[in-house]
Design a protein around this motif. Structure first.
Motif, short mmCIF file in Angstrom:
data_model
loop_
_atom_site.label_atom_id
_atom_site.label_comp_id
_atom_site.label_asym_id
_atom_site.label_seq_id
_atom_site.Cartn_x
_atom_site.Cartn_y
_atom_site.Cartn_z
N CYS A 129 -23.52 9.49 26.05
CA CYS A 129 -23.72 10.78 25.58
C CYS A 129 -24.39 11.62 26.61
N LEU A 130 -25.52 11.06 27.29
CA LEU A 130 -26.22 12.07 28.23
C LEU A 130 -25.43 12.22 29.48
N GLY A 165 -20.21 11.28 23.90
CA GLY A 165 -20.30 9.78 23.90
C GLY A 165 -20.11 8.72 22.76
N LEU A 166 -20.05 9.23 21.85
CA LEU A 166 -19.39 8.42 20.62
C LEU A 166 -18.00 8.25 20.51
N SER A 167 -17.31 9.45 21.04
CA SER A 167 -15.86 9.29 20.99
C SER A 167 -15.29 8.20 22.23
N ILE A 168 -15.97 8.61 23.14
CA ILE A 168 -15.58 7.94 24.45
C ILE A 168 -16.00 6.29 24.70
N THR A 169 -17.22 6.10 24.24
CA THR A 169 -17.85 4.67 24.25
C THR A 169 -17.96 4.03 23.00
N GLU A 224 -18.03 6.78 13.35
CA GLU A 224 -16.99 7.79 13.03
C GLU A 224 -17.48 9.04 12.33
N ILE A 225 -18.50 8.57 11.48
CA ILE A 225 -19.15 9.77 10.96
C ILE A 225 -19.93 10.79 11.95
#
Length: 279
Positions: free
Chosen positions: A150-151, A99-103, A71-72
């Motif tokens: 992310c990639l 990618g942090l948001s989706i996965t 979340e950071i």
């Protein structure tokens, strides 16, 4: 999540006026600011509490620790989202961190739900895999998957927008299926009493099951509010072959607001919620 216009063709009749675009950009920047100003200090505080031993310790809160780290990253991505209005370089960074948001966030939420499911429905298996090393293995796998996401996001968001929309619409169904399975399984377990349970032991186990069910239910509802608007918007855009910023904004607001449920639950459980508010 990035709600900028993609590569679909937009009918001339659907073009927003200059005033509407400026209003939408202002609201979008306001949402990014809320995500950063409230998300970064809250999750930093939670990480500090976990590392310093407040609550159940690092081993028991390891999934929560990784979720707060993720979340950071989302909070920092909000800054990239603000700066992307002024430089295309930050647009690339925003696409990557998506990618942090989706996965990342949904997978860590799923791990927490599976953990509660095992604790209630399969307590022997839960005790077997309770040591920290198994949690580290699971989180390492999630971070590897998140890096791949992310990639993929940085490639598909700029090259193949339709593949990007299909991607996060599909993975949501997977996350939701896992959490729904845990929810139903714990609900069934609540209706059953184990053999040999009586008196105080039965009541304690019943309270534990109810608490686990309540947490899984909250997380599942939170995930629905978090991802269903994006999924519906994405499917609508795929079918109509048009994309306008107005379509994405309500889903983006839902995503930002639902990110505060998990830290709220943790701070409430550890008795630190009002300490944070007073500070």
């Amino acid at each position: 999540m990035n709600i900028s216009t993609g590569n679909f063709t937009t009918p001339a009749a659907s073009t927003n006026s200059t005033t509407d675009i400026r209003l939408l950009e202002s609201l979008e920047m306001c949402a990014y600011s809320i995500c950063f100003l409230f998300g970064l200090p809250t999750h930093s505080y939670i990480i500090w509490l976990i590392v310093t031993g407040t609550g159940s310790g690092v081993a028991s809160e390891f999934f929560n620790l990784n979720l707060s780290v993720c979340e950071i990253g989302n909070s920092i991505n909000a800054v990239f989202g603000l700066l992307s209005h002024f430089s295309s370089l930050f647009k690339i960074l925003t696409d990557f961190v998506q990618g942090l948001s989706i996965t990342g966030r949904p997978l860590f939420q799923c791990l927490m739900c599976v953990e509660r499911y095992l604790a209630v429905v399969h307590p022997v298996t839960f005790l077997k895999y309770k040591p920290l090393r198994y949690r580290v293995i699971c989180c390492t796998a999630v971070w590897i998957i998140t890096l791949g996401s992310c990639l993929f996001c940085i490639f598909s968001a700029s090259v193949n927008r339709e593949a990007y929309v299909w991607f996060f619409s599909t993975v949501f169904l997977l996350y939701f299926s896992i959490q729904l399975f845990c929810l139903v399984a714990v609900l069934r377990a609540l209706k059953q009493s184990g053999p040999g349970e009586r008196g105080r032991e039965r009541e304690e186990k019943k309270n534990m099951k109810k608490r686990a069910f309540f947490l899984i239910l909250l997380t599942t509802v939170n995930m629905i509010i978090q991802n269903v608007p994006f999924t519906i918007t994405g499917l609508y855009i795929i079918l109509t072959k048009q994309e306008i910023n107005d379509y994405w904004f309500p889903a983006f607001v839902c995503y930002v607001l639902t990110g505060f449920l998990q830290p709220f639950l943790y701070l409430q459980r550890t008795g630190k919620l009002f300490c944070l508010c007073s500070s």
